[in-house]
Scaffold this motif. Structure first.
Motif, short mmCIF file in Angstrom:
data_model
loop_
_atom_site.label_atom_id
_atom_site.label_comp_id
_atom_site.label_asym_id
_atom_site.label_seq_id
_atom_site.Cartn_x
_atom_site.Cartn_y
_atom_site.Cartn_z
N GLY A 245 -25.70 36.27 -15.66
CA GLY A 245 -26.10 35.78 -16.74
C GLY A 245 -27.26 36.40 -17.30
O GLY A 245 -27.90 35.72 -18.41
N PHE A 246 -27.82 37.46 -16.91
CA PHE A 246 -28.81 38.32 -17.27
C PHE A 246 -28.42 38.95 -18.55
O PHE A 246 -27.24 39.23 -18.88
CB PHE A 246 -29.35 38.95 -16.44
CG PHE A 246 -30.31 38.55 -15.54
CD1 PHE A 246 -31.72 38.45 -15.20
CD2 PHE A 246 -29.68 37.97 -14.19
CE1 PHE A 246 -32.30 38.00 -14.39
CE2 PHE A 246 -30.46 37.34 -13.27
CZ PHE A 246 -31.85 37.14 -13.39
N ALA A 247 -29.38 39.27 -19.66
CA ALA A 247 -29.01 40.18 -20.60
C ALA A 247 -30.42 41.17 -21.11
O ALA A 247 -31.41 40.63 -20.77
CB ALA A 247 -28.63 39.11 -22.00
N PHE A 248 -30.32 41.98 -21.49
CA PHE A 248 -31.11 42.98 -22.11
C PHE A 248 -31.48 42.43 -23.40
O PHE A 248 -30.75 42.39 -24.44
CB PHE A 248 -30.67 44.54 -22.18
CG PHE A 248 -31.72 45.59 -22.71
CD1 PHE A 248 -32.91 45.47 -22.35
CD2 PHE A 248 -31.28 46.29 -23.94
CE1 PHE A 248 -33.75 46.35 -22.47
CE2 PHE A 248 -32.41 47.12 -24.45
CZ PHE A 248 -33.57 47.13 -23.87
N GLU A 249 -32.82 42.14 -23.58
CA GLU A 249 -33.37 41.49 -24.73
C GLU A 249 -34.55 42.31 -25.35
O GLU A 249 -35.62 42.06 -25.80
CB GLU A 249 -34.17 40.17 -24.53
CG GLU A 249 -32.90 39.33 -24.07
CD GLU A 249 -33.46 37.58 -23.89
OE1 GLU A 249 -34.62 37.58 -24.16
OE2 GLU A 249 -32.79 37.09 -23.43
N THR A 260 -35.42 45.75 -18.76
CA THR A 260 -35.88 44.36 -18.30
C THR A 260 -34.61 43.21 -18.74
O THR A 260 -34.57 43.28 -20.00
CB THR A 260 -37.27 43.96 -18.86
OG1 THR A 260 -38.21 44.75 -18.46
CG2 THR A 260 -37.59 42.51 -17.96
N MET A 261 -34.02 42.81 -17.85
CA MET A 261 -32.92 42.05 -17.92
C MET A 261 -33.56 40.54 -17.71
O MET A 261 -34.35 40.34 -16.89
CB MET A 261 -31.89 42.09 -16.94
CG MET A 261 -31.32 43.64 -16.70
SD MET A 261 -30.33 44.04 -18.18
CE MET A 261 -29.07 43.17 -18.23
N ILE A 262 -33.16 39.51 -18.58
CA ILE A 262 -33.84 38.25 -18.86
C ILE A 262 -32.68 37.08 -18.72
O ILE A 262 -31.55 37.43 -19.21
CB ILE A 262 -34.74 38.17 -19.91
CG1 ILE A 262 -35.76 39.19 -19.78
CG2 ILE A 262 -35.35 36.71 -20.04
CD1 ILE A 262 -36.42 39.64 -21.44
N ALA A 263 -32.95 36.12 -18.21
CA ALA A 263 -32.10 35.08 -18.22
C ALA A 263 -33.01 33.69 -18.11
O ALA A 263 -34.10 33.45 -17.68
CB ALA A 263 -31.27 35.05 -17.21
N ARG A 264 -32.09 32.52 -18.39
CA ARG A 264 -32.72 31.16 -18.13
C ARG A 264 -32.43 30.99 -16.75
O ARG A 264 -31.33 30.97 -16.42
CB ARG A 264 -32.12 30.08 -19.14
CG ARG A 264 -32.36 30.47 -20.64
CD ARG A 264 -33.91 30.66 -20.98
NE ARG A 264 -34.57 29.51 -20.82
CZ ARG A 264 -35.72 29.22 -21.29
NH1 ARG A 264 -36.60 30.19 -21.56
NH2 ARG A 264 -36.42 28.09 -21.15
N THR A 265 -33.25 30.53 -16.18
CA THR A 265 -33.12 30.16 -14.55
C THR A 265 -31.94 29.11 -14.27
O THR A 265 -31.03 29.68 -13.74
CB THR A 265 -34.62 29.91 -13.96
OG1 THR A 265 -35.41 30.52 -14.10
CG2 THR A 265 -34.17 29.68 -12.46
#
Length: 337
Positions: A245-249, A260-265
């Motif tokens: 569920g991570f994405a590059f933003e 840096t890959m980011i997701a909502r926990t």
């Protein structure tokens, strides 16, 4: 399953050091420096002993152990809230659009802007699997065990979570991004800066780097081409993060330009799909799953088959032994697929 994830202890220092020497550089969360690794283990031990559930600047180090031989074959780390001790800097990749009426043309310039937007987020990192185990599916166990740990201690973690991937390096161990940007402001090679960074952190780069935006057109073509690209060895890790569920933003590391890959926990796949149950007995067969039990220093996670019933779940005997669970104990499981 012959392997289990458990809390790291001070006895694991020699194993961590040997693994750190195999990383090949640019792996700042696992430096080949005994003093730095010892400090990490001490910080992790304090976090495992701390009972307060509020988000703080804590680090948990986990170990992958072969339960039959006692060999340590991998490690991973979880940070509860980055940027609390020192600012957590990233480069934000953006675009500035300008229009000239006289030329009747629109110009779009790509820019890197120093930012602390990700401060306060949790972070998963420091994942390393021994090269001899990389065809066995243990990387998945290492990676996803972190999310089951977070789920078991949800109040200690932020609503947003990130993962930094190592950037591209050349055959000589240099960094095109470093050479094209940061290296122009420091009298040190990437290898020298990498060693200092691994032990002391990259605050020195943030302190001395220019604070104004950097136009990527001013960089070399090679430096531009690697912005937001993972090291070849990290491509599989990037796919696993995306599946989770991570994405590059458009945030990249200020050191090597890695993504840096980011997701909502709470939207992570392993956290959403996991189920809680009671262990009720031993049985073979079932759904292949990641299974976790225990809290803090008693946390353990392994791969095994789960049979669900009305009263709870049954596990193979070897799996139950690896988790150290007895009838009536609570555990969490999520399908491997």
């Amino acid at each position: 399953m012959t392997h289990v994830i458990r809390a790291a202890t001070e006895r694991d220092l020699p194993h961590l050091y040997e693994m750190a020497k195999l990383t090949g550089g640019g792996f700042t969360n696992l430096p080949p420096d005994r003093r730095a690794l010892r400090a990490k283990l001490e910080r992790s031990d304090a976090a495992f002993l701390h009972k307060d559930a509020q988000p703080q600047d804590e680090l948990f180090v986990l170990i992958l152990e072969n339960v039959k031989t006692g060999e340590v074959r991998g490690t991973c780390q979880i940070f509860t809230s980055v940027g609390q001790r020192h600012p957590f800097y990233s480069y934000r990749l953006g675009t500035l659009t300008q229009h000239s009426r006289e030329l009747d043309r629109t110009f779009r310039a790509e820019m890197l802007t120093l930012a602390t937007d990700l401060e306060g987020a949790s972070e998963v990192g420091g994942l390393f699997l021994h090269p001899g185990e990389r065809a066995s599916g243990l990387g998945l166990l290492l990676a996803r065990s972190r999310y089951l740990f977070i789920r078991a201690h949800r109040a200690r973690f932020a609503d947003r979570i990130l993962a930094e991937l190592r950037g591209v390096m050349d055959e000589a161990g240099g960094s095109p991004f470093w050479d094209g940007l940061a290296g122009r402001f420091f009298a040190m090679s990437f290898q020298e800066a990498d060693s200092f960074n691994a032990v002391n952190g990259h605050q020195f780069i943030a302190d001395l780097m220019p604070k104004h935006p950097i136009y990527t057109a001013m960089l070399t073509e090679h430096a531009r081409s690697v912005i937001g690209m993972p090291h070849p060895s990290g491509r599989a890790a990037m796919r696993m993060l995306e599946n989770e569920g991570f994405a590059f933003e458009n945030y990249v590391d200020i050191f090597d330009g890695g993504p840096t890959m980011i997701a909502r926990t709470d939207q992570l796949r392993s956290i959403q799909d996991a189920k809680d149950a009671r262990f009720v007995g031993v049985a073979e067969g079932g759904t292949e799953s990641l299974i976790a039990a225990g809290e803090l220093a008693d946390f353990r996670c392994t791969l095994g088959c789960v049979q669900e019933s009305e009263n709870g779940v049954m596990l193979p005997e070897a799996c139950a032994q690896a988790l150290r669970v007895a009838a009536g104990d609570r555990l969490t499981h999520v399908a491997r697929v």
